[in-house]
Motif scaffolding. Structure first.
Motif, mmCIF file in Angstrom:
data_model
loop_
_atom_site.group_PDB
_atom_site.id
_atom_site.type_symbol
_atom_site.label_atom_id
_atom_site.label_comp_id
_atom_site.label_asym_id
_atom_site.label_seq_id
_atom_site.Cartn_x
_atom_site.Cartn_y
_atom_site.Cartn_z
ATOM 1 N N SER A 1 0.828 -1.208 0.000
ATOM 2 C CA SER A 1 0.000 0.000 0.000
ATOM 3 C C SER A 1 0.860 1.255 0.000
ATOM 4 N N LEU A 2 1.957 1.223 0.752
ATOM 5 C CA LEU A 2 2.856 2.375 0.791
ATOM 6 C C LEU A 2 3.488 2.611 -0.577
ATOM 7 N N GLY A 3 4.016 1.550 -1.182
ATOM 8 C CA GLY A 3 4.661 1.691 -2.488
ATOM 9 C C GLY A 3 3.697 2.115 -3.571
ATOM 10 N N ASN A 4 2.460 1.646 -3.502
ATOM 11 C CA ASN A 4 1.493 1.970 -4.537
ATOM 12 C C ASN A 4 0.777 3.285 -4.276
ATOM 13 N N TRP B 1 14.901 6.657 -0.449
ATOM 14 C CA TRP B 1 14.754 7.826 0.411
ATOM 15 C C TRP B 1 13.284 8.208 0.578
ATOM 16 N N LEU B 2 12.484 8.018 -0.461
ATOM 17 C CA LEU B 2 11.054 8.302 -0.349
ATOM 18 C C LEU B 2 10.379 7.347 0.630
ATOM 19 N N VAL B 3 10.781 6.086 0.604
ATOM 20 C CA VAL B 3 10.229 5.121 1.555
ATOM 21 C C VAL B 3 10.582 5.530 2.978
ATOM 22 N N ASP B 4 11.819 5.947 3.183
ATOM 23 C CA ASP B 4 12.220 6.404 4.520
ATOM 24 C C ASP B 4 11.390 7.601 4.975
ATOM 25 N N LEU B 5 10.989 8.448 4.028
ATOM 26 C CA LEU B 5 10.201 9.631 4.359
ATOM 27 C C LEU B 5 8.786 9.258 4.760
ATOM 28 N N TYR B 6 8.151 8.337 4.025
ATOM 29 C CA TYR B 6 6.743 8.027 4.234
ATOM 30 C C TYR B 6 6.500 6.914 5.251
ATOM 31 N N ALA B 7 7.471 6.034 5.465
ATOM 32 C CA ALA B 7 7.263 4.886 6.353
ATOM 33 C C ALA B 7 7.818 5.168 7.743
ATOM 34 N N THR B 8 7.343 4.421 8.709
ATOM 35 C CA THR B 8 7.823 4.561 10.066
ATOM 36 C C THR B 8 9.286 4.132 10.181
ATOM 37 N N ALA C 1 2.341 17.048 3.650
ATOM 38 C CA ALA C 1 3.005 17.005 4.956
ATOM 39 C C ALA C 1 2.111 16.286 5.972
ATOM 40 N N GLY C 2 0.811 16.590 5.931
ATOM 41 C CA GLY C 2 -0.116 15.888 6.802
ATOM 42 C C GLY C 2 -0.198 14.414 6.476
ATOM 43 N N TYR C 3 -0.169 14.107 5.185
ATOM 44 C CA TYR C 3 -0.272 12.701 4.783
ATOM 45 C C TYR C 3 0.968 11.905 5.195
ATOM 46 N N ILE C 4 2.141 12.538 5.124
ATOM 47 C CA ILE C 4 3.360 11.867 5.580
ATOM 48 C C ILE C 4 3.234 11.500 7.056
ATOM 49 N N ALA C 5 2.721 12.430 7.848
ATOM 50 C CA ALA C 5 2.521 12.143 9.269
ATOM 51 C C ALA C 5 1.571 10.963 9.459
ATOM 52 N N ILE C 6 0.500 10.929 8.660
ATOM 53 C CA ILE C 6 -0.475 9.839 8.778
ATOM 54 C C ILE C 6 0.150 8.497 8.391
ATOM 55 N N THR C 7 0.867 8.432 7.270
ATOM 56 C CA THR C 7 1.447 7.155 6.841
ATOM 57 C C THR C 7 2.500 6.659 7.831
#
Length: 613
Positions: free
Chosen positions: A91-94, A156-163, A303-309
């Motif tokens: 889900s994160l990747g897609n 780097w994008l995965v590191d940004l969006y994932a915990t 920015a809000g969505y990054i916090a949520i993911t």
């Protein structure tokens, strides 16, 4: 997150980013009055409402069919991957292609460039062809360069969006999915550009139905994965490279075909794209200036969505460590999918039909009429959204079990997703109404105020969600994220209403408030009766969502029918005219389709005008 559908995961819809087709050829009837005069009578207003409903019908049909296949796609996805950490990685990747597309060009394209295209079609001697050529050339180049860059920067994008709590294997799996899915950015952009050019030329059927092909390809990919890997692979948490490729490549192929299938339709419509690089002095500069605020709005939403993911993926890591029911990003997305369905089918279709006429009226300086059109759309949307929200608040756990309780997913996982959906439903009304209000700002080419409102929404949502998240455990952490956005929706809706009313000189606010209050009362009556009906059924007949599938179906169907019937009766008793308009239109449509019924097109009142008139 798209604008203003925060926090949306477009992946869940099966259609990519929320693309608002603002350039459709039809809109509400415009009274033939002197611009200085106000709209005439209640009779004319009712005719306008019927015209708006009628012009939304074909778009709603396409949306319904694509949403149905989109839901089938999500059913197949959860059957293949369940709600485990593996599902979160996919889900994160897609999801990243969707949100990054919106970040770079999607928000500005839908809110700013497409209304400019509508005006250029009206004002330019070539019908806006040169403007469309320049727009596609510029946007296509930006999309191509950006897509290549994101694929290279996937880790780097995965590191940004994932915990940051992901271990090396979980991070590697999410990165692999991201690399395979990020090329979707380019094809999402191509789809949006081509569909808007088609809509502006009066061909809006194909863009509405093209996502069905995307969904079918994705479903086939998930079914192939199930046939090869079975239902245990997701729970085990280990996928082979071939299994990853089936999911990632299959998903991206569906998005590519969704875009490319529009090319022959565009040729039949008489448009052949020719690359043009003479952007200076073409009018794109003005649109680009307007897009600055839209871009800032999208940045705030992202920015809000990054916090949520990051929080949602952390929640599932916590659940795995504690051995509780998995609930993370996939749970959040599927709950939001159900939440978005009534908005996508009803609100987006009505607003899509409204906006071209709204932009024309605003362009002529008739701001009071813009306010009347926006308030009318608000009341019409609310008349449909409120009963559906009440029904889904009660039945979502059962619906989620029927949709997602198969294969790798368990009944407990699906039921928890439904409970999260019920929390989201508390914000369905303000969410869908501030969506309408945002379009009022875009019609008068004000993109600064939506940015401020979106900033307010994210601040309120995160200020509520983050403290709640860290004070609860298990699935309640995902519920805390949903509740935070419910609070944000309400605050933003009220603030946006006040600001737009000031800009337009009024939004028929008192009449709208009175109508909304009556609708809410009718909805609350229906909710109360449904609550009692569900309690009785669960106790004496079906046993609730933990019972067999037939019992769940009986529960959902009976409660839904009772809720709709009670709402209609309450609306009749409270004399809610918008509900009577909707039911009257449905009756006339059914009579026209009956072999013995009348077939006069006049039954639906005055027909909407088109841009070609």
């Amino acid at each position: 997150m798209t604008t203003p559908q925060t926090p949306q995961s477009p992946e869940g819809t099966g259609e990519g980013p929320e693309v608002v087709n603002v350039a459709t050829p039809q809109g509400p009837v415009e009274p033939a009055l002197d611009p200085a005069l106000e709209p005439a009578s209640a009779q004319q207003e009712r005719a306008d409402t019927r015209g708006l409903l009628g012009s939304s019908a074909i778009m709603a049909t396409g949306t319904i069919l694509s949403r149905i296949t989109g839901v089938a796609r999500d059913v197949a996805l959860t059957a293949a991957l369940g709600f485990y950490l593996v599902s979160d990685a996919y889900s994160l990747g897609n999801t990243m292609p969707n949100v990054l597309y919106i970040l770079v060009i999607g928000g500005a394209l839908n809110a700013v460039f497409i209304p400019q295209l509508v005006r250029r079609m009206k004002d330019d001697a070539d019908g806006g062809t040169a403007y469309a050529d320049r727009l596609i050339t510029l946007a296509g180049l930006v999309l191509l360069v950006f897509t290549v860059a994101t694929v290279l920067l996937a880790p780097w994008l995965v590191d940004l969006y994932a915990t940051s709590a992901y271990d090396d294997s979980q991070r590697a799996l999410a990165t692999a999915f991201a690399r395979l899915c990020l090329p979707q950015i380019f094809f999402y952009g191509v789809y949006a550009l081509l569909s808007q050019v088609l809509n502006a030329r009066g061909y809006f059927g194909a863009p509405m139905f093209a996502p069905i092909l995307n969904n079918v390809v994705a479903i086939a990919s998930f079914m192939l994965f199930l046939a090869i890997a079975g239902t245990s692979a997701a729970a085990d948490g280990v996928l082979t490279p071939d299994q990853i490729a089936i999911l990632g490549i299959g998903t991206t192929l569906g998005v590519a075909l969704q875009a490319l299938i529009l090319v022959p339709v565009l040729i039949r419509a008489g448009y052949r794209w020719r690359p043009r690089f003479d952007w200076r002095g073409s009018g794109l500069g003005k649109a680009g200036h307007l897009a600055i605020w839209t871009l800032l709005l999208v940045v705030v939403n992202q920015a809000g969505y990054i916090a949520i993911t990051r929080l949602a993926t952390l929640a599932n890591v916590n659940a795995a460590a504690a051995g509780t029911t998995p609930a993370g990003l996939t749970t959040y997305q599927k709950a939001h999918l159900i939440f978005m369905l009534p908005h996508s089918v009803i609100t987006v279709s009505i607003v899509t039909a409204l906006l071209p006429a709204l932009s024309r009226v605003a362009h002529s300086g008739r701001l009071h009429q813009v306010g009347a059109d926006v308030s009318g759309a608000m009341r019409l949307v609310a008349a449909l959204i409120i009963p559906i929200g009440a029904v889904l608040m009660i039945t979502s756990p059962g619906i989620a079990v029927l949709l997602f309780g198969y294969g790798a997913a368990t009944t407990a996982q699906a039921s928890l997703t439904g409970l999260i959906t019920s929390v989201f439903m508390l914000g369905l009304l303000p969410f869908t109404l501030f969506y309408v209000l945002f379009r009022g700002f875009y019609a008068i080419e004000d993109t600064r105020t939506p940015f401020i409102a979106s900033l307010l929404m994210n601040v309120v949502a995160l200020a509520v969600a983050i403290p709640l998240f860290y004070t609860v455990t298990g699935g309640a952490q995902i519920a805390a994220l949903a509740f935070g956005y419910v609070c944000g929706f309400w605050v933003t809706f009220i603030a946006t209403w006040i600001l737009l009313a000031r800009r337009l000189g009024g939004l028929e606010s008192w009449a709208t408030v009175r109508s909304l209050l009556r609708m809410v009362i009718a909805g609350f009556i229906a909710f109360s009766v449904m609550f009692g009906t569900q309690a009785a059924l669960t106790t004496y007949v079906t046993g609730g969502v933990s019972g067999n599938t037939l019992g769940v179906v009986i529960n959902v169907v009976v409660v839904s029918l009772v809720g709709i019937l009670v709402y209609l009766l309450a609306a009749w008793a409270l004399r809610i005219s918008e509900v009577r308009e909707v039911t009257g239109l449905v009756q006339r449509k059914l009579l026209r389709r009956s072999p013995t019924g009348p077939r006069s097109s006049s039954d639906d009142g005055p027909q909407p005008r088109t841009l070609k008139e």
